[in-house]
Design an enzyme around this catalytic site. Structure first.
Site, PDB file in Angstrom:
ATOM      1  N   TYR A 181       0.828  -1.210   0.000  1.00  0.00           N
ATOM      2  CA  TYR A 181       0.000   0.000   0.000  1.00  0.00           C
ATOM      3  C   TYR A 181       0.860   1.258   0.000  1.00  0.00           C
ATOM      4  CZ  TYR A 181      -3.890  -2.956   1.839  1.00  0.00           C
ATOM      5  OH  TYR A 181      -4.854  -3.918   2.059  1.00  0.00           O
TER       6      TYR A 181
ATOM      7  N   SER B 203      -4.765  -2.624  11.554  1.00  0.00           N
ATOM      8  CA  SER B 203      -5.704  -1.505  11.468  1.00  0.00           C
ATOM      9  C   SER B 203      -6.899  -1.824  10.571  1.00  0.00           C
ATOM     10  CB  SER B 203      -4.976  -0.264  10.950  1.00  0.00           C
ATOM     11  OG  SER B 203      -5.857   0.824  10.817  1.00  0.00           O
ATOM     12  N   GLU B 204      -6.682  -2.634   9.540  1.00  0.00           N
ATOM     13  CA  GLU B 204      -7.807  -3.001   8.677  1.00  0.00           C
ATOM     14  C   GLU B 204      -8.930  -3.640   9.479  1.00  0.00           C
ATOM     15  OE1 GLU B 204      -5.598  -3.844   4.419  1.00  0.00           O
ATOM     16  OE2 GLU B 204      -5.825  -5.496   5.824  1.00  0.00           O
ATOM     17  N   HIS B 205      -8.561  -4.544  10.389  1.00  0.00           N
ATOM     18  CA  HIS B 205      -9.571  -5.188  11.232  1.00  0.00           C
ATOM     19  C   HIS B 205     -10.090  -4.235  12.302  1.00  0.00           C
ATOM     20  CE1 HIS B 205      -9.076  -9.160   9.525  1.00  0.00           C
ATOM     21  NE2 HIS B 205      -7.776  -9.150   9.757  1.00  0.00           N
TER      22      HIS B 205
END
Length: 489
Positions: A189, A207-209
């Site tokens: 990313y 952080s996505e979760h």
């Protein structure tokens, strides 16, 4: 106080948003005809799609900074991606990521049952690490050397296991190679190699979760238009199609900027662009430019399609049999990938405003080397055809017969647009270019000269660049940074 911003990327726009509330006089110089830098649209008739960033991470950070700048949260239509995305492997295995931890454990039981208990430990440990990283790195500048090498900071790097790579961190929790890939590919990313990006970037898959992954209705590039409108209402002056070619300064500090059209004096100058170019603008300082490592490049394919695919996720990742070999070709040998991974962004799955009814738009990204190692003039079409075969076989059936238009961008195009070595994400997130080792908001000992953007601490990614802009605005308003809850004894 009179300020000049060189470049109108999200770093400049956010800093200007925060400072324009405080009575600063602001001019923004932009070589292109529109603001936003990497935040821009690619449009073909009634079709429109983001040309740059697509994934909205850390939504609370983004919204709170905008709110501080006077933009209400409801002015942005953020759509939560649930599921987050799907990772597809060549043997037919697929792994879906969810924001909800319990649903994620169910998915792990379906695909990687032996690793469920390790996922729980991963989330527990990363929550603690995020609190440390947020307080010690995201919310602090290291412009002052005493704070950069304070024992607390060095202790934090050790606590976050920055001496390990993101892939090593993932492998310390998971046993299945596919799952290790699934929790380390996120360094891409920000243009980083999972095998060499330091472990502190393991906070991205966490952080996505923990915070979710979002899509901004009508495209991320719409944020630049919103900021431009607000800034113009506040009296900020934009100078489009005007390239700054020199920053004037002397022993006392910056004096102003020059372009072909004008010479203007300013109290402070903020540079928002590819960091190596800053040295070009300072005349003899060019000889002192450090040797930076560029981020990865991107091979980008954009499509308008005469169909709309049902039940497709907005974000999907397609990995090859040897993902690590692809990474080696991108970051080490710098050669054209032979069997690459690729990412598809299909915003039409949740946004009908981007194409005519019954039609859709698609964006495909392939990580490729930055630099001059690939002859893109010769390889471009052959490589595009190979990727299109993969898209049709693995992602979107009969895709090729529905192509209304296609656009292709390579690192050669990125370099022509001024991106450092054709890398799409500024300088690479290697250890010696991360945290206190990354260029800071005061990159040179010239009073009144500042920098902001993806190559400046705290790093790349739109919300993180915006956080860097907040740190810069606080510095210019002389707001002291505070030790956070992650303070270590």
């Amino acid at each position: 106080m009179k300020l000049a911003f060189i470049g109108s990327g999200i770093g400049s726009l956010t800093t200007a948003l925060l400072l324009s509330k405080e009575g600063f006089t602001i001019d923004i110089y932009e070589a292109e005809s529109e603001p936003g830098g990497r935040l821009r649209y690619l449009q073909r008739g009634p079709y429109k799609i983001d040309a740059g960033p697509t994934i909205v991470l850390l939504p609370e950070m983004l919204l709170s900074i905008l709110e501080q700048g006077g933009i209400a949260r409801q002015e942005l239509d953020l759509i939560k991606c649930d599921p987050l995305y799907q990772i597809c492997f060549p043997d037919g295995t697929s792994y879906v990521k969810y924001p909800d931890v319990n649903r994620q454990k169910e998915e792990l039981l379906r695909v990687f049952p032996q690793d469920v208990r390790y996922f729980e430990q991963f989330m527990k440990d990363m929550k603690q690490h995020y609190e440390i990283g947020d307080a010690m790195f995201l919310n602090r500048s290291f412009s002052r050397r005493s704070s950069a090498f304070h024992p607390k900071m060095l202790h934090s790097l050790f606590k976050l296991k920055a001496y390990q790579s993101v892939r090593q961190r993932a492998a310390s929790y998971f046993s299945n190679e596919k799952l290790i890939d699934a929790y380390s590919l996120q360094t891409l990313y920000i243009g980083g190699d999972p095998m060499s990006s330091p472990g502190l970037y393991s906070l991205i898959p966490y952080s996505e979760h923990a915070h979710g992954l979002y899509y901004l209705k009508k495209g991320y590039a719409g944020l630049a238009s919103l900021l431009k409108s607000v800034l113009e209402e506040r009296g900020v002056r934009f100078h489009f199609n005007e390239l700054i070619n020199k920053i004037d300064y002397d022993a006392s500090g910056v004096k102003g900027v020059r372009s072909e059209a004008r010479e203007e004096t300013y109290d402070k100058v903020i540079f928002n662009g590819e960091l190596p170019r800053l040295y070009d603008l300072l005349g003899h300082m060019k000889k002192r430019a450090p040797s930076f490592i560029p981020s990865s490049g991107c091979f980008l394919l954009y499509y308008g399609l005469s169909t709309h695919y049902e039940n497709k996720m907005t974000h999907q990742f397609f990995l090859p049999e040897q993902f690590l070999y692809h990474m080696k070709q991108v970051f080490k040998t710098k050669e054209l990938p032979t069997n690459p991974s690729f990412y598809t962004f299909y915003p039409s799955a949740i946004d009908s405003t981007l194409a005519p009814e019954g039609h859709s738009v698609l964006y495909v990204l392939v990580p490729v080397p930055s630099g001059d190692g690939v002859d893109w003039e010769r390889e471009k079409e052959r490589f595009a055809s190979m990727i299109e075969e993969q898209i049709e076989q693995r992602a979107f059936p009969e895709f090729k017969k529905h192509i209304v238009w296609r656009d292709v961008k390579t690192p050669l195009d990125a370099k022509a647009d001024g991106l450092f070595e054709g890398g799409s994400f500024g300088i690479a997130p290697v250890l010696k270019q991360s945290g206190m080792f990354r260029p800071q908001m005061k990159p040179l000992p010239i009073d009144g000269l500042y920098a902001v953007g993806a190559s400046i601490h705290p790093g790349g990614g739109i919300p993180i660049v915006m956080q860097g802009a907040k740190l810069l605005a606080d510095e210019m308003m002389q707001k002291p940074a505070q030790w956070g809850r992650g303070e270590l004894g």
